[in-house]
Scaffold this motif. Structure first.
Motif, short mmCIF file in Angstrom:
data_model
loop_
_atom_site.label_atom_id
_atom_site.label_comp_id
_atom_site.label_asym_id
_atom_site.label_seq_id
_atom_site.Cartn_x
_atom_site.Cartn_y
_atom_site.Cartn_z
N THR A 210 0.82 -1.22 0.00
CA THR A 210 0.00 0.00 0.00
C THR A 210 0.84 1.26 0.00
O THR A 210 0.30 2.36 -0.10
CB THR A 210 -0.91 0.01 1.24
N ALA A 211 2.15 1.14 0.14
CA ALA A 211 3.01 2.32 0.24
C ALA A 211 2.99 3.13 -1.04
O ALA A 211 3.04 2.60 -2.15
CB ALA A 211 4.44 1.90 0.57
N GLN A 216 6.38 7.24 4.19
CA GLN A 216 5.57 7.53 5.37
C GLN A 216 5.54 6.29 6.27
O GLN A 216 5.49 5.16 5.78
CB GLN A 216 4.15 7.91 4.97
N HIS A 219 0.64 3.92 6.01
CA HIS A 219 0.12 4.00 4.65
C HIS A 219 -1.30 3.43 4.64
O HIS A 219 -1.48 2.21 4.71
CB HIS A 219 0.99 3.20 3.68
N TYR A 302 2.82 10.41 12.24
CA TYR A 302 2.07 10.47 10.97
C TYR A 302 0.71 11.12 11.24
O TYR A 302 0.05 10.84 12.25
CB TYR A 302 1.85 9.08 10.39
N SER A 304 -2.62 12.06 8.60
CA SER A 304 -3.11 12.05 7.22
C SER A 304 -3.45 13.45 6.72
O SER A 304 -3.43 13.70 5.50
CB SER A 304 -4.33 11.13 7.10
N ASP A 307 -0.46 14.62 4.98
CA ASP A 307 0.01 13.74 3.91
C ASP A 307 -0.62 14.19 2.60
O ASP A 307 -1.84 14.03 2.39
CB ASP A 307 -0.35 12.29 4.23
N TYR A 310 -2.64 11.65 0.50
CA TYR A 310 -3.87 11.08 1.09
C TYR A 310 -5.09 11.89 0.68
O TYR A 310 -5.13 13.12 0.86
CB TYR A 310 -3.75 11.03 2.62
#
Length: 315
Positions: A210-211, A216, A219, A302, A304, A307, A310
């Motif tokens: 899924t990376a 990150q 993920h 992390y 989202s 990100d 995302y």
């Protein structure tokens, strides 16, 4: 010769014959010797018969019968099992039961099996999904697709990480349940399968992890949208309450993952490099789940919202 002389000669002859008769009389029959010989013979036969019975009694489960000449065989002894022996054999040695095929591994926590879906039911659902995919591949025209070398593989290759209720929508009417399973070898594979009306009705797979392009520590699986949203055809008109789920991968440095969605929050389960979150929506939403990750010291590593890769809103 005168008559008197003839009578004397005849009388003399009778005397001589009588003497000879007594002389050649046979000797008496030896009854005692004959009786002893008969008794000895009977004892010998009884001993032989007793030895034969002992020998037959020593045989464990078989008697012997002679093969008749009418079968074209020789008159040699052949074992014939007795009825009692056959019954004992059948009782002590039941027919072997074929081994059941090996199934998938269990999730790390029981909390990943939701809505009353047990592991056996989830494992059966996974097998239905794999059978569904195999039939679908066989039904494709020759040369229209290039399936993987071994397809999706066997159920024993996988670990179930989530099972939960699925809510039907305009695109896929009817409720059922989701099964989410992953495997790491020979390449990382994730599948999401919908079981509806007792059969596999839809399959979503992702190969290669899924990376994304950015490095990150957390993920979220961007292809797992069917777990946390309803069809775009029903935008603004979702069926409520709505069971949702979110999955993704985490680096070993991540010790905790939280997911906020709508009016609820969930501490995700960490399962061999995957995170699994779930909850229930009581109202319609437009924003995607908000994901955060923390290290062992509790530091946020992390978010989202920060990100750029995302998707933060729903279609």
């Amino acid at each position: 010769m005168s008559g008197e002389q003839e009578w004397d000669v005849e009388e003399r002859m009778r005397d001589l014959l009588a003497e000879d008769a007594y002389t050649i009389q046979p000797s008496p029959v030896p009854y005692p010797a004959i009786r002893r010989r008969g008794v000895s013979e009977r004892r010998r036969r009884v001993a032989i018969a007793g030895a034969a019975l002992v020998a037959l009694g020593a045989l464990p489960v078989g008697a012997y019968a002679l093969g008749g000449a009418e079968r074209g065989g020789s008159d040699t002894a052949a074992p014939r099992p007795t009825a009692g022996a056959a019954q004992r054999t059948a009782t002590s040695a039941p027919p072997a039961t074929p081994a059941a095929p090996a199934g998938p591994a269990r999730p790390a926590t029981d909390g990943q099996l939701l809505d009353g879906i047990g592991f056996a039911q989830a494992a059966h659902g996974l097998q239905q999904c794999l059978d569904y995919d195999e039939k679908r591949e066989k039904a494709l025209p020759m040369g229209s697709a290039a399936p993987a070398d071994d397809g999706l593989g066997k159920a024993s290759d996988y670990r179930i990480i989530l099972a939960m209720h699925s809510t039907g929508d305009s695109n896929a009417p009817g409720d059922g349940f989701f099964v989410v399973a992953v495997k790491e070898q020979p390449r990382q594979t994730r599948l999401i399968c919908t079981i509806r009306d007792g059969a596999a009705q839809g399959l979503n797979t992702s190969v290669g992890g899924t990376a994304g392009d950015t490095a990150q520590p957390v993920h979220a699986d961007i292809n797992s949208g069917k777990l946390y949203q309803q069809s775009v055809l029903d935008k603004g008109h979702w069926k409520l309450p709505f069971r949702w789920g979110l999955i993704g991968t985490v680096e070993p440095s991540v010790a905790k993952v939280t997911v906020d969605y709508g009016d609820g929050s969930s501490d995700a389960a960490l399962d061999h490099g995957w995170f699994v979150a779930a909850g229930t929506l009581g109202r319609q939403v437009t924003r995607a789940p908000h994901v955060k990750g923390y290290d062992t010291a509790g530091k946020l590593v992390y978010d989202s919202d920060r990100d750029e890769s995302y998707e933060k809103t729903l279609p």
